[in-house]
Design a protein around this motif. Structure first.
Motif, PDB file in Angstrom:
ATOM      1  N   ILE A  27       1.085  -1.338   0.024  1.00 32.86           N
ATOM      2  CA  ILE A  27       0.046   0.002  -0.008  1.00 32.86           C
ATOM      3  C   ILE A  27       0.733   1.189   0.166  1.00 32.86           C
ATOM      4  CG2 ILE A  27      -1.962   1.277   1.289  1.00 32.86           C
ATOM      5  CD1 ILE A  27      -2.619  -1.595   2.124  1.00 32.86           C
ATOM      6  N   ALA A  28       0.776   2.082  -0.997  1.00 34.61           N
ATOM      7  CA  ALA A  28       1.654   3.265  -1.267  1.00 34.61           C
ATOM      8  C   ALA A  28       1.280   4.251   0.121  1.00 34.61           C
ATOM      9  CB  ALA A  28       1.305   3.933  -2.312  1.00 34.61           C
ATOM     10  N   ASP A  29       2.511   5.001   0.176  1.00 30.53           N
ATOM     11  CA  ASP A  29       2.292   6.033   1.265  1.00 30.53           C
ATOM     12  C   ASP A  29       1.223   7.076   1.045  1.00 30.53           C
ATOM     13  OD1 ASP A  29       4.592   4.852   1.936  1.00 30.53           O
ATOM     14  OD2 ASP A  29       5.751   6.677   2.198  1.00 30.53           O
ATOM     15  N   ASN A  30       1.011   7.398  -0.030  1.00 29.37           N
ATOM     16  CA  ASN A  30      -0.066   8.368  -0.727  1.00 29.37           C
ATOM     17  C   ASN A  30      -1.477   7.912  -0.033  1.00 29.37           C
ATOM     18  OD1 ASN A  30      -0.921  10.843  -1.448  1.00 29.37           O
ATOM     19  ND2 ASN A  30      -1.603  10.005  -3.139  1.00 29.37           N
ATOM     20  N   VAL A  31      -1.682   6.646  -0.178  1.00 28.52           N
ATOM     21  CA  VAL A  31      -3.018   6.075   0.340  1.00 28.52           C
ATOM     22  C   VAL A  31      -3.237   6.068   1.729  1.00 28.52           C
ATOM     23  CG1 VAL A  31      -4.346   3.683   0.267  1.00 28.52           C
ATOM     24  CG2 VAL A  31      -2.888   4.331  -1.893  1.00 28.52           C
ATOM     25  N   ALA A  87       2.180   1.016   9.825  1.00 28.75           N
ATOM     26  CA  ALA A  87       2.440   2.325   9.529  1.00 28.75           C
ATOM     27  C   ALA A  87       2.465   3.307  10.741  1.00 28.75           C
ATOM     28  CB  ALA A  87       1.095   2.552   8.611  1.00 28.75           C
ATOM     29  N   ALA A  88       3.179   4.245  10.421  1.00 32.22           N
ATOM     30  CA  ALA A  88       3.274   5.506  11.491  1.00 32.22           C
ATOM     31  C   ALA A  88       2.878   6.602  10.809  1.00 32.22           C
ATOM     32  CB  ALA A  88       4.747   5.433  11.878  1.00 32.22           C
ATOM     33  N   ILE A  89       2.032   7.450  11.550  1.00 37.28           N
ATOM     34  CA  ILE A  89       1.505   8.847  10.833  1.00 37.28           C
ATOM     35  C   ILE A  89       1.790   9.762  11.807  1.00 37.28           C
ATOM     36  CG2 ILE A  89      -0.650   9.896  10.175  1.00 37.28           C
ATOM     37  CD1 ILE A  89      -1.828   6.847  10.003  1.00 37.28           C
ATOM     38  N   ASP A  90       2.177  10.824  10.868  1.00 34.41           N
ATOM     39  CA  ASP A  90       2.278  12.445  11.579  1.00 34.41           C
ATOM     40  C   ASP A  90       1.449  13.292  10.912  1.00 34.41           C
ATOM     41  OD1 ASP A  90       4.511  11.269  13.126  1.00 34.41           O
ATOM     42  OD2 ASP A  90       5.963  11.592  11.017  1.00 34.41           O
ATOM     43  N   LEU A  91       0.827  13.961  11.888  1.00 36.89           N
ATOM     44  CA  LEU A  91      -0.325  15.074  11.320  1.00 36.89           C
ATOM     45  C   LEU A  91       0.051  16.421  11.794  1.00 36.89           C
ATOM     46  CD1 LEU A  91      -3.575  13.023  12.313  1.00 36.89           C
ATOM     47  CD2 LEU A  91      -2.453  13.092  10.167  1.00 36.89           C
ATOM     48  N   ASP A  92      -0.189  17.384  10.813  1.00 36.10           N
ATOM     49  CA  ASP A  92      -0.173  18.702  11.344  1.00 36.10           C
ATOM     50  C   ASP A  92      -1.557  19.194  11.341  1.00 36.10           C
ATOM     51  OD1 ASP A  92       2.626  19.299  11.825  1.00 36.10           O
ATOM     52  OD2 ASP A  92       2.820  19.295   9.550  1.00 36.10           O
ATOM     53  N   LEU A  93      -1.958  19.842  12.592  1.00 31.82           N
ATOM     54  CA  LEU A  93      -3.414  20.256  12.485  1.00 31.82           C
ATOM     55  C   LEU A  93      -3.320  21.735  12.905  1.00 31.82           C
ATOM     56  CD1 LEU A  93      -5.226  17.415  14.621  1.00 31.82           C
ATOM     57  CD2 LEU A  93      -4.725  17.562  12.219  1.00 31.82           C
ATOM     58  N   VAL A  94      -4.670  22.348  12.489  1.00 26.11           N
ATOM     59  CA  VAL A  94      -5.006  23.496  13.073  1.00 26.11           C
ATOM     60  C   VAL A  94      -6.382  23.339  13.476  1.00 26.11           C
ATOM     61  CG1 VAL A  94      -5.639  26.075  12.510  1.00 26.11           C
ATOM     62  CG2 VAL A  94      -3.809  24.770  10.941  1.00 26.11           C
ATOM     63  N   THR A  95      -6.370  23.673  14.956  1.00 25.75           N
ATOM     64  CA  THR A  95      -7.707  23.536  15.699  1.00 25.75           C
ATOM     65  C   THR A  95      -8.369  24.821  15.986  1.00 25.75           C
ATOM     66  OG1 THR A  95      -6.722  23.930  17.967  1.00 25.75           O
ATOM     67  CG2 THR A  95      -6.876  21.684  16.685  1.00 25.75           C
ATOM     68  N   TRP A  96      -9.620  24.874  16.464  1.00 26.73           N
ATOM     69  CA  TRP A  96     -10.394  25.825  16.577  1.00 26.73           C
ATOM     70  C   TRP A  96     -10.106  26.518  18.229  1.00 26.73           C
ATOM     71  CZ3 TRP A  96     -12.992  28.760  13.293  1.00 26.73           C
ATOM     72  CH2 TRP A  96     -13.559  28.125  12.103  1.00 26.73           C
ATOM     73  N   TYR A  97      -9.915  27.706  18.045  1.00 30.02           N
ATOM     74  CA  TYR A  97     -10.007  28.351  19.473  1.00 30.02           C
ATOM     75  C   TYR A  97     -10.986  28.330  20.232  1.00 30.02           C
ATOM     76  CZ  TYR A  97      -9.829  32.096  23.071  1.00 30.02           C
ATOM     77  OH  TYR A  97      -9.813  32.479  24.281  1.00 30.02           O
ATOM     78  N   GLY A  98     -10.993  27.805  21.499  1.00 32.87           N
ATOM     79  CA  GLY A  98     -12.041  27.308  22.310  1.00 32.87           C
ATOM     80  C   GLY A  98     -12.442  25.850  22.686  1.00 32.87           C
ATOM     81  N   ALA A  99     -11.794  25.210  21.633  1.00 34.64           N
ATOM     82  CA  ALA A  99     -12.004  23.630  21.904  1.00 34.64           C
ATOM     83  C   ALA A  99     -10.754  23.080  22.595  1.00 34.64           C
ATOM     84  CB  ALA A  99     -11.948  22.968  20.453  1.00 34.64           C
ATOM     85  N   VAL A 134      -0.091  15.610   6.253  1.00 30.11           N
ATOM     86  CA  VAL A 134       0.103  14.187   6.632  1.00 30.11           C
ATOM     87  C   VAL A 134       1.384  13.633   6.048  1.00 30.11           C
ATOM     88  CG1 VAL A 134      -0.978  11.898   6.907  1.00 30.11           C
ATOM     89  CG2 VAL A 134      -2.391  13.849   6.437  1.00 30.11           C
ATOM     90  N   ALA A 135       2.307  13.012   7.009  1.00 23.77           N
ATOM     91  CA  ALA A 135       3.493  12.482   6.646  1.00 23.77           C
ATOM     92  C   ALA A 135       3.446  11.129   7.121  1.00 23.77           C
ATOM     93  CB  ALA A 135       4.603  13.201   7.461  1.00 23.77           C
ATOM     94  N   VAL A 136       3.536  10.057   6.277  1.00 24.76           N
ATOM     95  CA  VAL A 136       3.589   8.677   6.692  1.00 24.76           C
ATOM     96  C   VAL A 136       4.739   7.617   6.387  1.00 24.76           C
ATOM     97  CG1 VAL A 136       0.916   8.631   6.587  1.00 24.76           C
ATOM     98  CG2 VAL A 136       2.499   8.071   4.672  1.00 24.76           C
ATOM     99  N   GLN A 137       5.058   6.914   7.092  1.00 19.39           N
ATOM    100  CA  GLN A 137       6.076   5.998   6.914  1.00 19.39           C
ATOM    101  C   GLN A 137       5.238   4.502   6.958  1.00 19.39           C
ATOM    102  OE1 GLN A 137       9.025   6.808  10.256  1.00 19.39           O
ATOM    103  NE2 GLN A 137      10.455   6.485   8.565  1.00 19.39           N
ATOM    104  N   VAL A 138       5.185   3.833   5.682  1.00 21.51           N
ATOM    105  CA  VAL A 138       4.624   2.618   5.452  1.00 21.51           C
ATOM    106  C   VAL A 138       5.227   1.440   5.320  1.00 21.51           C
ATOM    107  CG1 VAL A 138       2.670   1.392   4.433  1.00 21.51           C
ATOM    108  CG2 VAL A 138       2.577   3.827   4.516  1.00 21.51           C
ATOM    109  N   GLY A 139       5.230   0.372   6.068  1.00 19.86           N
ATOM    110  CA  GLY A 139       5.986  -0.784   6.043  1.00 19.86           C
ATOM    111  C   GLY A 139       5.177  -1.801   5.519  1.00 19.86           C
ATOM    112  N   GLU A 140       5.612  -3.214   5.470  1.00 22.60           N
ATOM    113  CA  GLU A 140       4.981  -4.227   5.067  1.00 22.60           C
ATOM    114  C   GLU A 140       3.507  -4.315   5.702  1.00 22.60           C
ATOM    115  OE1 GLU A 140       7.108  -7.834   4.667  1.00 22.60           O
ATOM    116  OE2 GLU A 140       8.400  -6.885   3.294  1.00 22.60           O
ATOM    117  N   ARG A 141       3.825  -4.168   7.234  1.00 20.78           N
ATOM    118  CA  ARG A 141       2.637  -4.612   7.808  1.00 20.78           C
ATOM    119  C   ARG A 141       2.120  -3.467   8.733  1.00 20.78           C
ATOM    120  NH1 ARG A 141       3.500 -10.307  10.658  1.00 20.78           N
ATOM    121  NH2 ARG A 141       4.242 -10.951   8.513  1.00 20.78           N
TER     122      ARG A 141
END
Lengths: 105, 181
Positions: free
Chosen positions: B46-50, B104-116, B95-102
């Motif tokens: 499964i490709a990283d992009n998926v 996956a590790a995922i890094d996310l960059d988020l912007v959240t709403w003020y007040g939440a 989103v940045a991912v590292q995908v191996g054979e079985r």
């Protein structure tokens, strides 16, 4: 097999249980940071699930605030236990509404 | 002395059963997500992009998430979506991912709403992303790291002024405009 309990269902069950208690006007989102359980596609306002149980913010319109809060605690912890979740419940009385005030609305 | 000599072997013998127990626990993981992709008759890649797209879309499902990506990539993404022919493939933005054979590790960059609550949001995002990626790909998600890059205040203009005020107060009062004359 393991049964998967969705967090939004648990949060909603807890919210419904609190709402059903006599003397609870409504649930509150709190005055500062919004008290809610976000899930994919929405959020349950007034209930925040924690690792040990839940935090419930209510607006009370009964006379005996302590009794109402106690009833909320019992109801919500019952709902959490039924879902197989840890059931330490913090009840926060966020506001009160007098019965008279409610009748005039 | 003799007692010491007899107690030490018994301690070792009580420890030794613990080793097979951990040995038993590991094969159980093969029934978890990740095992179905590598079979005797071939492997599924499964490709990283998926994975990145699924994770990006899943994160955006959570209501407290305003947008994704660090400042620069958000701006580039805005431009790209305005261009004709832009296919809106910005689902993997932030989103940045590292995908191996079985796994996956995922890094996310988020912007959240003020007040939440960032704690509540990141918890919901992490659960949902893991659920969606594991459900759709069969990969085991070993970690989801979330970086909150910014928070969005409802009125856009206020964001810049508040942010500059915050950064100034962090540096010291001398550079900031005097509050009281």
């Amino acid at each position: 097999m393991t049964t998967v309990v969705r967090r939004e269902d648990v949060a909603r069950a807890a919210a419904d249980a609190a709402q059903a208690v006599a003397g609870v006007a409504r649930l509150s989102a709190g005055s500062g940071v919004e008290v809610s359980t976000p899930y994919a596609g929405g959020k349950v306002v007034g209930v925040r699930l924690t690792p040990t149980g839940a935090e419930v913010h209510v607006v009370v319109n009964g006379y005996d605030i302590g009794q109402v809060a106690d009833d909320v605690l019992t109801a919500v912890s019952g709902a959490l236990t039924a879902a197989g979740m840890p059931a330490v419940v913090d009840v926060v009385v966020a506001d009160i509404e007098s019965v008279r005030e409610r009748r005039s609305d | 002395m003799e007692q010491h000599a007899t107690t030490q072997p018994t301690q070792q013998s009580t420890r030794s059963p613990a080793v097979p127990e951990t040995g038993v626990a590991e094969p159980r993981r093969d029934t978890q997500p990740g095992a179905a992709l590598t079979t005797e008759r071939g492997t599924t890649r499964i490709a990283d992009n998926v994975v990145a797209k699924i994770a990006g879309l899943a994160a955006r499902d959570i209501p407290g998430v305003h947008s994704m990506g660090s400042g620069m990539s958000r701006r580039v993404g805005q431009l790209r979506s305005m261009m004709p022919g832009g296919d809106g493939s910005s689902a993997a933005q932030g989103v940045a991912v590292q995908v191996g054979e079985r796994e996956a590790a995922i890094d996310l960059d988020l912007v959240t709403w003020y007040g939440a609550s960032i704690v509540d949001i990141s918890d919901a995002v992490r659960r949902h992303v893991i659920g969606q990626v594991e459900g759709m790909t069969g990969l085991k998600v070993v970690e989801v790291n979330i970086q909150v890059d910014d928070i969005q205040v409802e009125a856009d203009d206020q964001t810049t002024t508040q942010r500059s005020r915050l950064s100034r107060s962090g540096e010291g009062r001398d550079d900031s405009e005097p509050r009281v004359r």
